[in-house]
Design a protein around this motif. Structure first.
Motif, PDB file in Angstrom:
ATOM      1  N   VAL A 193     -13.674  17.111 -58.749  1.00  0.00           N
ATOM      2  CA  VAL A 193     -13.244  15.731 -59.175  1.00  0.00           C
ATOM      3  C   VAL A 193     -14.480  14.991 -60.000  1.00  0.00           C
ATOM      4  O   VAL A 193     -15.516  15.226 -59.307  1.00  0.00           O
ATOM      5  N   LYS A 194     -14.234  14.245 -61.021  1.00  0.00           N
ATOM      6  CA  LYS A 194     -15.510  13.575 -61.422  1.00  0.00           C
ATOM      7  C   LYS A 194     -15.279  11.864 -61.275  1.00  0.00           C
ATOM      8  O   LYS A 194     -14.177  11.507 -61.320  1.00  0.00           O
ATOM      9  N   LEU A 195     -16.457  11.174 -61.158  1.00  0.00           N
ATOM     10  CA  LEU A 195     -16.463   9.762 -60.834  1.00  0.00           C
ATOM     11  C   LEU A 195     -17.183   9.051 -62.189  1.00  0.00           C
ATOM     12  O   LEU A 195     -18.324   9.315 -62.253  1.00  0.00           O
ATOM     13  N   VAL A 196     -16.357   8.285 -62.608  1.00  0.00           N
ATOM     14  CA  VAL A 196     -16.866   7.254 -63.546  1.00  0.00           C
ATOM     15  C   VAL A 196     -16.990   5.989 -62.812  1.00  0.00           C
ATOM     16  O   VAL A 196     -16.090   5.389 -62.392  1.00  0.00           O
ATOM     17  N   TRP A 197     -18.145   5.222 -63.008  1.00  0.00           N
ATOM     18  CA  TRP A 197     -18.286   3.902 -62.513  1.00  0.00           C
ATOM     19  C   TRP A 197     -18.137   3.094 -63.662  1.00  0.00           C
ATOM     20  O   TRP A 197     -19.328   3.344 -64.562  1.00  0.00           O
ATOM     21  N   ASP A 198     -17.394   1.803 -63.807  1.00  0.00           N
ATOM     22  CA  ASP A 198     -17.509   1.102 -64.857  1.00  0.00           C
ATOM     23  C   ASP A 198     -18.044  -0.256 -64.389  1.00  0.00           C
ATOM     24  O   ASP A 198     -17.606  -1.176 -63.668  1.00  0.00           O
ATOM     25  N   ALA A 199     -19.289  -0.521 -64.578  1.00  0.00           N
ATOM     26  CA  ALA A 199     -20.250  -1.842 -64.006  1.00  0.00           C
ATOM     27  C   ALA A 199     -19.758  -2.942 -64.930  1.00  0.00           C
ATOM     28  O   ALA A 199     -20.204  -2.956 -66.216  1.00  0.00           O
ATOM     29  N   HIS A 200     -19.102  -3.978 -64.578  1.00  0.00           N
ATOM     30  CA  HIS A 200     -18.740  -5.216 -65.284  1.00  0.00           C
ATOM     31  C   HIS A 200     -19.933  -6.169 -65.459  1.00  0.00           C
ATOM     32  O   HIS A 200     -19.795  -7.092 -66.423  1.00  0.00           O
ATOM     33  N   GLU A 201     -20.691  -6.133 -64.573  1.00  0.00           N
ATOM     34  CA  GLU A 201     -21.810  -7.312 -64.590  1.00  0.00           C
ATOM     35  C   GLU A 201     -23.053  -6.619 -63.553  1.00  0.00           C
ATOM     36  O   GLU A 201     -23.038  -5.664 -62.970  1.00  0.00           O
ATOM     37  N   PHE A 202     -24.352  -7.479 -63.694  1.00  0.00           N
ATOM     38  CA  PHE A 202     -25.291  -7.135 -62.938  1.00  0.00           C
ATOM     39  C   PHE A 202     -25.468  -7.827 -61.657  1.00  0.00           C
ATOM     40  O   PHE A 202     -25.493  -9.019 -61.667  1.00  0.00           O
ATOM     41  N   LEU A 203     -25.160  -6.903 -60.702  1.00  0.00           N
ATOM     42  CA  LEU A 203     -24.648  -7.443 -59.333  1.00  0.00           C
ATOM     43  C   LEU A 203     -25.955  -8.381 -58.819  1.00  0.00           C
ATOM     44  O   LEU A 203     -25.664  -9.462 -58.268  1.00  0.00           O
ATOM     45  N   PRO A 204     -27.101  -7.909 -58.915  1.00  0.00           N
ATOM     46  CA  PRO A 204     -28.271  -8.708 -58.168  1.00  0.00           C
ATOM     47  C   PRO A 204     -28.375 -10.031 -58.905  1.00  0.00           C
ATOM     48  O   PRO A 204     -28.819 -11.145 -58.263  1.00  0.00           O
ATOM     49  N   GLY A 205     -27.952 -10.275 -60.075  1.00  0.00           N
ATOM     50  CA  GLY A 205     -27.915 -11.472 -60.757  1.00  0.00           C
ATOM     51  C   GLY A 205     -26.654 -12.242 -60.729  1.00  0.00           C
ATOM     52  O   GLY A 205     -26.525 -13.405 -61.306  1.00  0.00           O
ATOM     53  N   LEU A 206     -25.738 -12.001 -59.964  1.00  0.00           N
ATOM     54  CA  LEU A 206     -24.387 -12.570 -59.797  1.00  0.00           C
ATOM     55  C   LEU A 206     -24.714 -13.973 -58.750  1.00  0.00           C
ATOM     56  O   LEU A 206     -25.528 -14.166 -57.787  1.00  0.00           O
ATOM     57  N   ASN A 207     -24.021 -15.071 -59.275  1.00  0.00           N
ATOM     58  CA  ASN A 207     -24.074 -16.170 -58.619  1.00  0.00           C
ATOM     59  C   ASN A 207     -23.094 -16.196 -57.451  1.00  0.00           C
ATOM     60  O   ASN A 207     -21.604 -16.143 -57.624  1.00  0.00           O
ATOM     61  N   ASP A 211     -20.226 -18.594 -49.067  1.00  0.00           N
ATOM     62  CA  ASP A 211     -21.227 -19.344 -48.401  1.00  0.00           C
ATOM     63  C   ASP A 211     -21.687 -18.724 -47.335  1.00  0.00           C
ATOM     64  O   ASP A 211     -21.391 -18.814 -46.025  1.00  0.00           O
ATOM     65  N   ASN A 212     -22.522 -17.706 -47.294  1.00  0.00           N
ATOM     66  CA  ASN A 212     -23.031 -16.771 -46.464  1.00  0.00           C
ATOM     67  C   ASN A 212     -24.146 -15.961 -46.957  1.00  0.00           C
ATOM     68  O   ASN A 212     -23.944 -15.103 -48.070  1.00  0.00           O
ATOM     69  N   PRO A 213     -25.199 -16.018 -46.413  1.00  0.00           N
ATOM     70  CA  PRO A 213     -26.513 -15.444 -47.082  1.00  0.00           C
ATOM     71  C   PRO A 213     -26.491 -13.732 -47.121  1.00  0.00           C
ATOM     72  O   PRO A 213     -27.377 -13.157 -47.618  1.00  0.00           O
ATOM     73  N   ARG A 214     -25.338 -13.473 -46.332  1.00  0.00           N
ATOM     74  CA  ARG A 214     -25.421 -11.917 -46.312  1.00  0.00           C
ATOM     75  C   ARG A 214     -24.476 -11.255 -47.061  1.00  0.00           C
ATOM     76  O   ARG A 214     -24.674 -10.195 -47.615  1.00  0.00           O
ATOM     77  N   TRP A 215     -23.719 -12.168 -47.782  1.00  0.00           N
ATOM     78  CA  TRP A 215     -22.775 -11.498 -48.775  1.00  0.00           C
ATOM     79  C   TRP A 215     -23.358 -10.682 -49.848  1.00  0.00           C
ATOM     80  O   TRP A 215     -23.041  -9.647 -50.184  1.00  0.00           O
ATOM     81  N   LEU A 216     -24.139 -11.450 -50.659  1.00  0.00           N
ATOM     82  CA  LEU A 216     -24.638 -10.757 -51.890  1.00  0.00           C
ATOM     83  C   LEU A 216     -25.401  -9.701 -51.473  1.00  0.00           C
ATOM     84  O   LEU A 216     -25.496  -8.620 -52.070  1.00  0.00           O
ATOM     85  N   PRO A 217     -26.592  -9.826 -50.589  1.00  0.00           N
ATOM     86  CA  PRO A 217     -27.209  -8.614 -50.361  1.00  0.00           C
ATOM     87  C   PRO A 217     -26.418  -7.289 -49.756  1.00  0.00           C
ATOM     88  O   PRO A 217     -26.710  -6.388 -50.138  1.00  0.00           O
TER      89      PRO A 217
END
Length: 474
Positions: A193-207, A211-217
């Motif tokens: 099987v092959k895997l294609v990842w479709d990245a819709h945005e730059f996650l580290p720059g997500l707002n 309300d949880n400091p653990r969520w984005l990291p």
């Protein structure tokens, strides 16, 4: 996809065009309830699967419960019942009320102080957990910092295994882990099987909307943990492709697949496309300004309402997924404060193949984004939809959209969040809409912004991973 599919034009176009190219396609999404929901999207099968009703995985050994909207009892005992008013002199009746006011203020102060302390303790614990788990586990710490990511595995994992796909197309950051783990299992069982990842945005720059400091990291660690397992990566802009390659040390630059509209509307069996002006109840001579897409404070939607007292004849319409959401109610409340609510309209999404025709009833398309990293690096969906609707644009000065608008001459640019400058740009466009519409007559402006052109890129990615499978379009 980690949504209900119907509001996501990109995944719908992917599934339909891949099926048209000869692939057998099953599009998996999230069911609104606890029953599987299925339908056909062209030749593609759509299957919405239930999410876990409850998910008890604990982070750091405890579970936080948010008391939003819950009624809380003020500290202290239940107040005694008051004597009948008729049995008390007027002065005596007033005394308990006067005495109660400072007592209530003291109790409210104690409660507020207690909530602040509790919030601070939780925030401190979150930050401590982030440092400790990251130091011990590295990127695997996402499993402890946000175990809720596992609920997508519970919902989708066994379904993917049963389908035994030749290729998994994982949309966005949550589905990357689901797709990567399914790929591991299928290969271990002897199924290639092959895997294609479709990245819709730059996650580290997500707002972060949580309300949880653990969520984005946690999301960033999760993405980084699985990113290099993808056999191919596609994304939504050239700049984002460069950023993803650098962030994850990808061996190849991701292919760019823009979320552009279909040039040819799929067969809808005579289904009538709604009329935007009829939906708003306005005539053809009323200046109509449209915002289409997800609405949020960081997208600057409020500036359109703030401007209405200065543009007395204009109406504003928001075409959004949830016209009755809390944020849309806030916008309407502000319109009422300004006395312009009768000129603000909120209408729901139409089918993705109807969007361009629907939006073409407006006079101006507005993109008022604020300066956030993901707003700066790509042409968003509404930009392409406005363009194919041949709308004059008024856009904020977020980089890629502003640069493109200036180069094509299809609209005017204003400083993000600046009401005076927004009014300046809007006045210029409304004074000569035909000039801006004529920008779309230039050869090559719209041809490259079609889904048909983007589908050829996606076909090439699939065919390169699975030689001998359905060929790319001619």
């Amino acid at each position: 996809m980690d949504n209900g599919v119907k509001g996501d034009s990109r995944v719908q176009k992917q599934a339909r065009s891949a099926a048209d190219a000869g692939w057998e396609v099953v599009l998996l999404g999230m069911a609104p309830g606890q029953k599987v929901v299925t339908w056909k999207l062209g030749e593609a099968d759509v299957r919405l699967v239930p999410m876990p009703r409850t998910f008890t995985a604990r982070a750091n050994g405890w579970v936080r419960r948010k008391a939003s909207g819950a009624k809380r009892r003020v500290l202290g005992a239940k107040p005694p019942a008051a004597a009948p008013a008729a049995a008390q002199p007027a002065a005596a009746a007033a005394a308990p009320v006067a005495a109660a006011a400072p007592r209530k203020r003291r109790l409210d102060g104690i409660r507020t102080a207690g909530e602040k302390v509790t919030h601070g303790v939780r925030r401190g614990w979150d930050n401590t957990a982030l440092v400790v788990y990251k130091g011990v586990l590295g990127d695997r710490a996402w499993q402890r910092l946000d175990p809720q990511l596992w609920k997508f595995e519970v919902a989708f994992g066994h379904v993917i295994d049963s389908l035994k796909p030749d290729l998994i197309h994982a949309n966005d950051f949550r589905m990357l882990g689901v797709g990567a783990r399914a790929t591991r299992r299928l290969r271990a069982a002897g199924h290639p099987v092959k895997l294609v990842w479709d990245a819709h945005e730059f996650l580290p720059g997500l707002n972060s909307w949580v309300d949880n400091p653990r969520w984005l990291p946690a999301q960033v660690m999760h993405e980084r943990y699985y990113a290099r397992e993808a056999d191919a990566v596609v994304t939504v802009s050239e700049r984002l492709a460069e950023m993803l390659q650098q962030e994850h040390r990808l061996p190849a630059l991701p292919a760019v697949v823009l979320n552009a509209p279909n040039a040819e509307v799929p067969d809808t069996s005579g289904e009538q496309i709604p009329d935007l002006r009829e939906s708003c109840g306005v005539g053809p001579d009323v200046p109509l300004l449209v915002y289409s897409g997800a609405a949020a404070p960081q997208r600057g939607c409020g500036i359109m309402i703030e401007a209405l007292p200065h543009v007395p004849k204009a109406h504003v319409v928001y075409v959004v997924g949830r016209p009755q959401s809390g944020y849309m109610k806030q916008l309407m409340a502000r319109a009422e404060e300004l006395g312009v609510a009768d000129r603000v309209h909120m209408v729901p999404y139409v089918q993705h193949w109807q969007v361009v025709r629907f939006l073409s009833g407006a006079d101006v398309g507005v993109i008022p984004n604020h300066h956030f990293p993901n707003n700066e690096i790509s042409l968003n969906t509404k930009f392409f939809e406005y363009s194919h609707a041949r709308l004059p644009l008024v856009v904020s000065d977020v980089k890629i959209i502003a640069d493109t608008t200036r180069s094509t001459g299809q609209g005017e640019v204003f400083r993000a969040g600046d009401l005076t400058d927004y009014l300046r740009a809007l006045d210029i466009v409304l004074a000569d809409t035909q000039t801006y519409r004529s920008a779309y007559d230039k050869p090559g402006v719209l041809e490259k912004w079609t889904w048909e052109a983007q589908a050829r890129v996606l076909d090439d990615v699939y065919a390169r991973l699975l030689p001998g499978s359905p060929p790319a379009r001619n």
